[in-house]
Design a protein around this motif. Structure first.
Motif, PDB file in Angstrom:
ATOM      1  N   UNK A  71       0.879  -1.165   0.000  1.00  0.00           N
ATOM      2  CA  UNK A  71       0.000   0.000   0.000  1.00  0.00           C
ATOM      3  C   UNK A  71       0.919   1.218   0.000  1.00  0.00           C
ATOM      4  N   UNK A  72       0.358   2.409  -0.117  1.00  0.00           N
ATOM      5  CA  UNK A  72       1.172   3.618   0.008  1.00  0.00           C
ATOM      6  C   UNK A  72       0.615   4.471   1.134  1.00  0.00           C
ATOM      7  N   UNK A  73       1.474   5.339   1.680  1.00  0.00           N
ATOM      8  CA  UNK A  73       1.065   6.195   2.792  1.00  0.00           C
ATOM      9  C   UNK A  73       1.809   7.517   2.727  1.00  0.00           C
ATOM     10  N   UNK A  74       1.072   8.599   2.948  1.00  0.00           N
ATOM     11  CA  UNK A  74       1.718   9.912   3.103  1.00  0.00           C
ATOM     12  C   UNK A  74       1.855  10.265   4.577  1.00  0.00           C
ATOM     13  N   UNK A  75       1.470   9.337   5.463  1.00  0.00           N
ATOM     14  CA  UNK A  75       1.335   9.601   6.894  1.00  0.00           C
ATOM     15  C   UNK A  75       0.174  10.567   7.120  1.00  0.00           C
ATOM     16  N   UNK A  76       0.345  11.813   6.691  1.00  0.00           N
ATOM     17  CA  UNK A  76      -0.733  12.808   6.736  1.00  0.00           C
ATOM     18  C   UNK A  76      -0.405  13.880   5.704  1.00  0.00           C
ATOM     19  N   UNK A  77      -1.410  14.551   5.148  1.00  0.00           N
ATOM     20  CA  UNK A  77      -1.140  15.528   4.086  1.00  0.00           C
ATOM     21  C   UNK A  77      -0.166  16.618   4.491  1.00  0.00           C
ATOM     22  N   UNK A  78      -0.200  17.057   5.749  1.00  0.00           N
ATOM     23  CA  UNK A  78       0.672  18.142   6.201  1.00  0.00           C
ATOM     24  C   UNK A  78       2.082  17.658   6.513  1.00  0.00           C
ATOM     25  N   UNK A  79       2.319  16.360   6.435  1.00  0.00           N
ATOM     26  CA  UNK A  79       3.625  15.809   6.766  1.00  0.00           C
ATOM     27  C   UNK A  79       4.480  15.519   5.531  1.00  0.00           C
ATOM     28  N   UNK A  80       3.962  15.823   4.357  1.00  0.00           N
ATOM     29  CA  UNK A  80       4.702  15.600   3.115  1.00  0.00           C
ATOM     30  C   UNK A  80       4.545  16.813   2.204  1.00  0.00           C
ATOM     31  N   UNK A  81       5.464  16.940   1.256  1.00  0.00           N
ATOM     32  CA  UNK A  81       5.358  18.006   0.265  1.00  0.00           C
ATOM     33  C   UNK A  81       4.274  17.653  -0.755  1.00  0.00           C
ATOM     34  N   UNK A  82       3.644  18.651  -1.369  1.00  0.00           N
ATOM     35  CA  UNK A  82       2.640  18.358  -2.402  1.00  0.00           C
ATOM     36  C   UNK A  82       3.188  17.483  -3.524  1.00  0.00           C
ATOM     37  N   UNK A  83       4.446  17.695  -3.901  1.00  0.00           N
ATOM     38  CA  UNK A  83       5.018  16.918  -4.999  1.00  0.00           C
ATOM     39  C   UNK A  83       5.110  15.433  -4.640  1.00  0.00           C
ATOM     40  N   UNK A  84       5.580  15.132  -3.432  1.00  0.00           N
ATOM     41  CA  UNK A  84       5.668  13.732  -3.006  1.00  0.00           C
ATOM     42  C   UNK A  84       4.270  13.136  -2.847  1.00  0.00           C
ATOM     43  N   UNK A  85       3.343  13.922  -2.348  1.00  0.00           N
ATOM     44  CA  UNK A  85       1.945  13.495  -2.209  1.00  0.00           C
ATOM     45  C   UNK A  85       1.404  13.048  -3.573  1.00  0.00           C
ATOM     46  N   UNK A  86       1.653  13.833  -4.590  1.00  0.00           N
ATOM     47  CA  UNK A  86       1.189  13.514  -5.950  1.00  0.00           C
ATOM     48  C   UNK A  86       1.865  12.237  -6.463  1.00  0.00           C
ATOM     49  N   UNK A  87       3.149  12.100  -6.207  1.00  0.00           N
ATOM     50  CA  UNK A  87       3.867  10.910  -6.680  1.00  0.00           C
ATOM     51  C   UNK A  87       3.379   9.643  -5.980  1.00  0.00           C
ATOM     52  N   UNK A  88       3.027   9.745  -4.716  1.00  0.00           N
ATOM     53  CA  UNK A  88       2.455   8.598  -4.026  1.00  0.00           C
ATOM     54  C   UNK A  88       1.108   8.218  -4.620  1.00  0.00           C
ATOM     55  N   UNK A  89       0.302   9.213  -4.940  1.00  0.00           N
ATOM     56  CA  UNK A  89      -0.989   8.924  -5.560  1.00  0.00           C
ATOM     57  C   UNK A  89      -0.795   8.237  -6.910  1.00  0.00           C
ATOM     58  N   UNK A  90       0.212   8.662  -7.647  1.00  0.00           N
ATOM     59  CA  UNK A  90       0.500   8.015  -8.929  1.00  0.00           C
ATOM     60  C   UNK A  90       0.870   6.550  -8.731  1.00  0.00           C
ATOM     61  N   UNK A  91       1.691   6.258  -7.704  1.00  0.00           N
ATOM     62  CA  UNK A  91       2.006   4.864  -7.379  1.00  0.00           C
ATOM     63  C   UNK A  91       0.741   4.078  -7.057  1.00  0.00           C
ATOM     64  N   UNK A  92      -0.109   4.671  -6.228  1.00  0.00           N
ATOM     65  CA  UNK A  92      -1.363   4.024  -5.842  1.00  0.00           C
ATOM     66  C   UNK A  92      -2.222   3.725  -7.059  1.00  0.00           C
ATOM     67  N   UNK A  93      -2.295   4.667  -7.971  1.00  0.00           N
ATOM     68  CA  UNK A  93      -3.128   4.498  -9.170  1.00  0.00           C
ATOM     69  C   UNK A  93      -2.549   3.432 -10.094  1.00  0.00           C
TER      70      UNK A  93
END
Length: 503
Positions: free
Chosen positions: A213-235
């Motif tokens: 699975x993927x995890x950002x921990x929480x939205x405020x704990x990661x940069x927007x760019x990494x958040x987007x890249x994690x979503x791409x992995x998830x997709x």
């Protein structure tokens, strides 16, 4: 794989008034439920289990978990999350685990879950001070050896402590501010490389029991760019995406102070990252707009009522979520914030705490709703078709409960007694993917006694390092308490805790 025939069992069935079927036979083949009938003949080489009227039901699904602190049960008092996390997971090298340590602490959780009938878990695993391929492998290997089904993610922030929290930057002396301004753990590029290792090495391992699975921990704990890249992995890989959101009042205040008045749910939506793959963890301090956004996206919510009480976070809006069609699964959260890894206890609390939310008792959770959250909804959160059900073709993750055990004598109402009376003591057998992994309170896949003895000795030797880490983090406590007090004084238009006149 040798097949199994369960004969003369009562099948868990929440669509019937009594919550179970008349006596039936159920066949397991190739790790899945193959056939259900009033009478079936054994096949060649098939293991036959005479249920003698026992209840056969889907294994419970722990929809949210952090295995990294399985060895810390009972170590901390009840504290608000932001203070609690100072001591729970400080990024200090003195706490860096060996692979064997990571294996042992993961196995502690596996043993506790399998004994009591939890067959699947979503492990949002964090790694202190940062993950490595060897430690990831050790965690995954424990799950493989135990026989559990797991979704494993890397819960790692990659921004500084000052970017995750409101007010803290202005409260700190300059030397401490400089230290906490450094980015956390590992950079995004390294974390993405580690995800590549997790997915390449472990996704689909053990005949599909081990998945990523993927995890950002929480939205405020990661940069927007990494958040987007994690979503791409998830997709790309169709992986669940774990994100803690609005667990505490302070996190709601963070949106007011640091995100221009947007909640963390709104912020995630604005980034285009709310989706039906997302498991939103906790979701306590949500408003009506947040709930509409979650419903429109098809996102799951993972509810952790024991943890929420232990840390004073508040009471989730159970009925409002169900009314809006938001699926809710249940989780333990972690051993240090629940102090047991027991989904029966979680169900009992979920069925009880929400009676305080409404005067109208017809809106209180029913036992059937709670059981569905711990089984079917958990399977949906894990993105495993049929998991948490007894449907033909579903994974054969099953538990056998003795209806002659004390929680069910006399048997008045099975769903209510499962939720309010049972704590796992009546589980006589646990099966995952068609394999019996625990029987009569003992895990069958590993040398349980030897592992527990080794873990007891190992973590006794770790106490000095843990005490040293506590002492170092205690130096920050006054500043975190001031931050917590400022957040408490901040005016909000919603409340998810008891009003002042009841405290």
């Amino acid at each position: 794989m040798t097949g199994t025939l369960f004969r003369n069992v009562r099948l868990f069935d929440l669509d019937t008034p009594g919550g179970m079927s008349p006596r039936r036979d159920l066949r397991v083949a190739n790790g899945h439920i193959a056939e259900i009938a009033s009478a079936l003949e054994p096949g060649a080489g098939e293991i036959v289990i005479d249920g003698n009227g026992k209840l056969l039901m889907p294994g419970l699904i722990n929809g949210h978990f952090h295995s990294a602190v399985n060895h810390m049960k009972g170590r901390l008092p009840s504290l608000p999350l932001e203070v609690f996390m100072l001591y729970e997971c400080p990024e200090l090298d003195v706490l860096r685990p060996t692979p064997r340590e990571a294996y042992l602490r993961t196995m502690l959780g596996c043993i506790e879950m399998l004994r009591s009938g939890t067959t699947s878990v979503q492990d949002d695993c964090f790694f202190v001070p940062a993950p490595t391929p060897e430690i990831i492998d050790a965690v995954a290997q424990a799950y493989e050896d135990s026989g559990m089904r797991v979704r494993l993610a890397l819960d790692q922030p990659e921004v500084s402590e000052l970017d995750k929290l409101p007010f803290l930057r202005d409260l700190l002396p300059e030397d401490v501010r400089r230290a906490l301004a450094k980015p956390a753990g590992a950079p995004a590029t390294e974390l993405l490389s580690l995800y590549d290792h997790l997915i390449t090495r472990w996704h689909g391992a053990a005949d599909g029991r081990i998945k990523a699975a993927v995890s950002c921990s929480a939205p405020q704990r990661v940069s927007p760019d990494y958040f987007v890249q994690l979503d791409d992995l998830s997709l790309r890989h169709d992986l669940p995406f774990y994100a803690h959101m609005l667990e505490t009042r302070l996190q709601r205040v963070f949106g007011d102070v640091c995100l221009g008045g947007r909640s963390l749910v709104r912020y995630t939506h604005d980034l285009g990252l709310l989706s039906e793959r997302m498991n939103v963890i906790h979701a306590i301090w949500v408003d009506d707009t947040d709930l509409d956004l979650l419903a429109d996206a098809g996102a799951m919510v993972a509810h952790n009522p024991n943890s929420n009480l232990r840390l004073g976070s508040g009471v989730m809006r159970w009925r409002d979520m169900h009314d809006k069609g938001i699926p809710v699964c249940l989780g333990v959260d972690e051993a240090i914030a629940d102090d047991a890894i027991n989904m029966w206890s979680v169900m009992k609390t979920a069925a009880s705490i929400h009676t305080l939310s409404h005067w109208d008792y017809e809106l209180w959770p029913s036992a059937q709703e709670v059981l569905r959250a711990a089984t079917q909804a958990g399977g949906r959160a894990m993105r495993e078709p049929g998991l948490g059900t007894l449907c033909r073709g579903a994974p054969a993750d099953l538990i056998l409960l003795d209806l002659n055990a004390l929680p069910f004598v006399p048997l008045n109402n099975l769903p209510r007694q499962l939720v309010h009376c049972e704590l796992g003591q009546s589980v006589r057998m646990t099966m995952v993917a068609g394999r019996i992994v625990a029987r009569d309170g003992q895990v069958a896949t590993v040398d349980e006694a030897a592992l527990l003895s080794e873990a007891a000795a190992f973590f006794a030797g770790k106490q000095k390092a843990m005490d040293l880490a506590d002492a170092r983090m205690a130096q920050l406590l006054p500043y975190y308490r001031d931050m917590y007090e400022l957040a408490g004084q901040h005016n909000l238009s919603l409340e998810r805790r008891l009003p002042e006149n009841l405290r």
